[in-house]
Structures are given as structure tokens and as C-alpha cells.
Write a protein that holds these residues in place. Structure first.
Motif, PDB file in Angstrom:
ATOM      1  N   LEU A 182       0.831  -1.205   0.000  1.00  0.00           N
ATOM      2  CA  LEU A 182       0.000   0.000   0.000  1.00  0.00           C
ATOM      3  C   LEU A 182       0.867   1.257   0.000  1.00  0.00           C
ATOM      4  O   LEU A 182       0.623   2.199  -0.773  1.00  0.00           O
ATOM      5  N   GLN A 183       1.893   1.282   0.822  1.00  0.00           N
ATOM      6  CA  GLN A 183       2.777   2.450   0.888  1.00  0.00           C
ATOM      7  C   GLN A 183       3.506   2.662  -0.433  1.00  0.00           C
ATOM      8  O   GLN A 183       3.666   3.801  -0.888  1.00  0.00           O
ATOM      9  N   HIS A 184       3.942   1.562  -1.068  1.00  0.00           N
ATOM     10  CA  HIS A 184       4.610   1.672  -2.370  1.00  0.00           C
ATOM     11  C   HIS A 184       3.665   2.270  -3.410  1.00  0.00           C
ATOM     12  O   HIS A 184       4.060   3.137  -4.203  1.00  0.00           O
ATOM     13  N   LEU A 185       2.419   1.804  -3.430  1.00  0.00           N
ATOM     14  CA  LEU A 185       1.448   2.318  -4.402  1.00  0.00           C
ATOM     15  C   LEU A 185       1.227   3.819  -4.219  1.00  0.00           C
ATOM     16  O   LEU A 185       1.171   4.575  -5.192  1.00  0.00           O
ATOM     17  N   LEU A 186       1.107   4.247  -2.971  1.00  0.00           N
ATOM     18  CA  LEU A 186       0.896   5.671  -2.698  1.00  0.00           C
ATOM     19  C   LEU A 186       2.130   6.491  -3.068  1.00  0.00           C
ATOM     20  O   LEU A 186       2.021   7.589  -3.617  1.00  0.00           O
ATOM     21  N   GLU A 187       3.321   5.940  -2.796  1.00  0.00           N
ATOM     22  CA  GLU A 187       4.564   6.638  -3.150  1.00  0.00           C
ATOM     23  C   GLU A 187       4.726   6.767  -4.658  1.00  0.00           C
ATOM     24  O   GLU A 187       5.330   7.726  -5.154  1.00  0.00           O
ATOM     25  N   GLU A 188       4.188   5.784  -5.401  1.00  0.00           N
ATOM     26  CA  GLU A 188       4.300   5.808  -6.860  1.00  0.00           C
ATOM     27  C   GLU A 188       3.244   6.695  -7.505  1.00  0.00           C
ATOM     28  O   GLU A 188       3.172   6.810  -8.726  1.00  0.00           O
TER      29      GLU A 188
END
Length: 343
Positions: free
Chosen positions: A240-246
Motif C-alpha cells: 500500500l505504501q509503495h502504491l501511494l509513493e508511486e
């Protein structure tokens, strides 16, 4: 008009109208069709004027305004080149009076072409954008121009576009591999085009290992990874954090999860009614065999009641994200925890 009509009436006959308004939901297709128009016009660099976004001045000073600049470029024949081709890209409309003056001036110069790409800004309300489009459509049609509206293509339409991209890149690739890339990148044509360009550097027929090495090997976290982690009861926070960072928005993540579970529910329902699964009828296309097997397996792990509860959680979370004071990551995490509790 829509994309297919534009193709049949004009591009297939190598004809380009003098004034074209391009707009709609697909930024990629707007840009892609500008390239197709250019391939027909084949402009020399000195014939071409590009005005992008902030370069179009809204100054009240008539000598500096973007409208006056366009009138000069489109309405006056140059001493140095035979044609004047202007490409304008904006996220705001041109007021009706200004646009009328621009197109009226252009009509006096038969050697000019005006391509106006009007994009839907992320912070612009859809209804207001639609109203702007309708107003400018009327002005274009009143001055012998045309308007082309682009929608996000469905999987069948996307395959036609992907084949066209492959031919453009001289890429030898089978449809099943195109569909695999389409599925991997969640149908994002701009990312897929970059993937195909990368594969074209191999300068040979594409094999399965090429896709796994060049595309799977560097693929970022996807919403599907997040959904699979839910099934496996793994920690979803990192993905989830990776998706938001991307750059994924909270709402797009919720919609992506909903699409994933809707595909599973359609597979589940079709199997119960017909006793077998036909993905061509369910999804409108045949995904790679491993994806078919995955959908068939996962769809049976949930009951009809569990599907209903999941969609209710997603709907509630989506509405919560529309609230101005909502905390995106916290709301999404609560949503994922609720869904995992349903399994």
C-alpha cells in the motif's frame, strides 16, 4: 465524433481537417492521435508551432495574449514556409469569444492547421469539463472544424491499439503476449507503450522469457499484488505504501480493488450458472492461461455473501475518501483490514 469515425472518415483517407479539437478521458489517446495526425501532415520543423499549457498567455494585454498569438500564426501566411501548423495543449478552455476570433482568422488561411488538445485536469470537476468541451465543440463545428472525443478503451479496443503500436515499432509479438502485458500494467496504455518500445530494441520475435525478464523483472507493485496479498493474509501495508509513493490516489486504489473482486465475482457467477467458465464472455477477452487459472481458483474461495460484504466495505471506504479531512493511508488500511476479516 468518436475515435472510430475519425479514423474512417479522415485518417484512413490521409485527410486532415484544418481545425481539430481533441478531448476526453484518455490523455494517452489524445497524444497518440496527435502523433498519427503528424504522420500524415509530415510537418517541417519551421512549419510547426507548439504552445503548451502555461505558454498560452491569458494576459489582458492584447499584444501578449495567447489568442492574438494564435490568430497571427494561423491567419497569416508565412514568407518562409508554405504551411502553418499549430499544436495547442491546455487544461483550461479558451473563452468562446476568443476561440471564435481564432477560428474565424484561421479560415482566411487555407494553408493552416490547428490541433487543440484539451485535457481533463485532475482537479477539474467532470461536469464542468464536459460543459467546456460542449461549448468549444459548438465553436469548432461553426467554423468548419471537427471535434473528437476519446474514451478509455475497453480490452477489445485496446488490443487493436496495441497491435497498431507493435506495427509502428516494428515489433514481432503475439496477441497473447500483448494481452499479458495489458493485464500486468492494468490496461495503462502509456506504460504499455513504453514496455513495447523496450521490447522492440531486441529486434527479433518476442518470446515469453523476454516479457518476464524485461517487464515482470522491473514491474512496480500493482493493485493486483495488493489483492493477492489480501487472499494470502499477508502484510499489505508495504505494498500500500509503495502504491501511494508511486502516485496512486486513494480512490484509484479502491476502484482497482473493486475491479479485481468484480472480475472474481463475475467468474464465480458465470461458473455457477453455466457449470463452466468462459473468460471471453466474462471479461470480453482471453487473459493469459495462468491468469485464467488464478481467477478460477480465487473466485471459488469466496461465497456470494462474502462478495457482497467486500463491495459494501469498498463503497463505504470510497465515500469516506471523498471527505476533505480523511486520512488516505489510514482509511485504506482500515479498508484492507475489514476485507481480510471477511475471508
Amino acid at each position: 465524433m468518436y475515435r472510430n469515425e475519425f479514423e474512417n472518415k479522415f485518417l484512413s483517407k490521409q485527410k486532415i481537417p484544418q481545425a481539430i479539437l481533441l478531448y476526453g478521458d484518455s490523455t494517452f489517446l489524445i497524444d497518440y492521435y496527435i502523433k498519427k495526425i503528424f504522420r500524415i501532415l509530415q510537418p517541417e520543423e519551421e512549419e510547426l508551432s507548439r504552445i503548451y499549457f502555461d505558454e498560452y498567455s491569458t494576459s489582458k494585454d492584447s499584444n501578449e495574449s495567447g489568442a492574438k498569438k494564435l490568430q497571427m500564426l494561423l491567419g497569416t501566411q508565412s514568407l518562409f514556409c508554405s504551411r502553418s501548423i499549430v499544436i495547442l495543449k491546455l487544461e483550461h478552455k479558451i473563452p468562446k469569444k476568443e476561440l471564435t476570433e481564432i477560428l474565424a482568422k484561421q479560415q482566411k488561411n487555407s494553408q493552416s492547421f490547428f490541433i487543440f488538445a484539451f485535457y481533463h485536469a485532475e482537479n477539474r470537476d467532470s461536469k464542468l469539463y464536459a460543459n467546456d468541451c460542449r461549448e468549444m465543440e459548438q465553436v469548432f463545428s461553426g467554423h468548419s472544424g471537427i471535434s473528437v472525443r476519446f474514451f478509455q478503451p475497453n480490452p477489445k479496443e485496446s488490443m487493436v491499439i496495441l497491435r497498431e503500436m507493435s506495427q509502428e515499432l516494428n515489433l514481432l509479438i503475439e496477441d497473447r503476449f500483448l494481452m499479458e502485458i495489458f493485464h500486468l500494467q492494468n490496461g495503462d496504455l502509456s506504460i504499455i507503450y513504453s514496455d513495447l518500445a523496450k521490447l522492440s530494441t531486441l529486434q527479433r520475435r518476442i518470446e515469453a522469457q523476454d516479457i518476464h525478464h524485461l517487464i515482470y523483472g522491473v514491474a512496480s507493485w500493482s493493485i493486483e499484488d495488493l489483492c493477492l496479498a489480501l487472499f494470502q493474509k499477508e502484510n499489505t501495508l508495504t505494498i500500500l505504501q509503495h502504491l501511494l509513493e508511486e502516485g496512486e490516489s486513494g480512490r484509484s486504489i479502491i476502484v482497482g480493488i473493486e475491479v479485481f473482486f468484480m472480475r472474481l465475482f463475475l467468474t464465480y457467477s458465470y461458473g455457477r450458472v453455466h457449470g463452466e467458465v468462459n473468460f471471453l464472455e466474462i471479461l470480453g477477452f482471453r487473459p493469459p492461461i495462468q491468469i485464467e487459472q488464478q481467477y478460477s481458483h480465487l473466485s471459488l474461495r469466496l461465497s456470494e455473501m462474502q462478495y457482497r460484504k467486500i463491495f459494501e466495505v469498498l463503497q463505504k471506504s470510497f465515500l469516506n475518501l471523498l471527505q476533505r479531512d480523511s486520512h488516505t493511508e489510514r482509511e485504506l488500511l482500515c479498508c484492507l483490514i475489514e476485507i481480510q476479516a471477511i475471508f
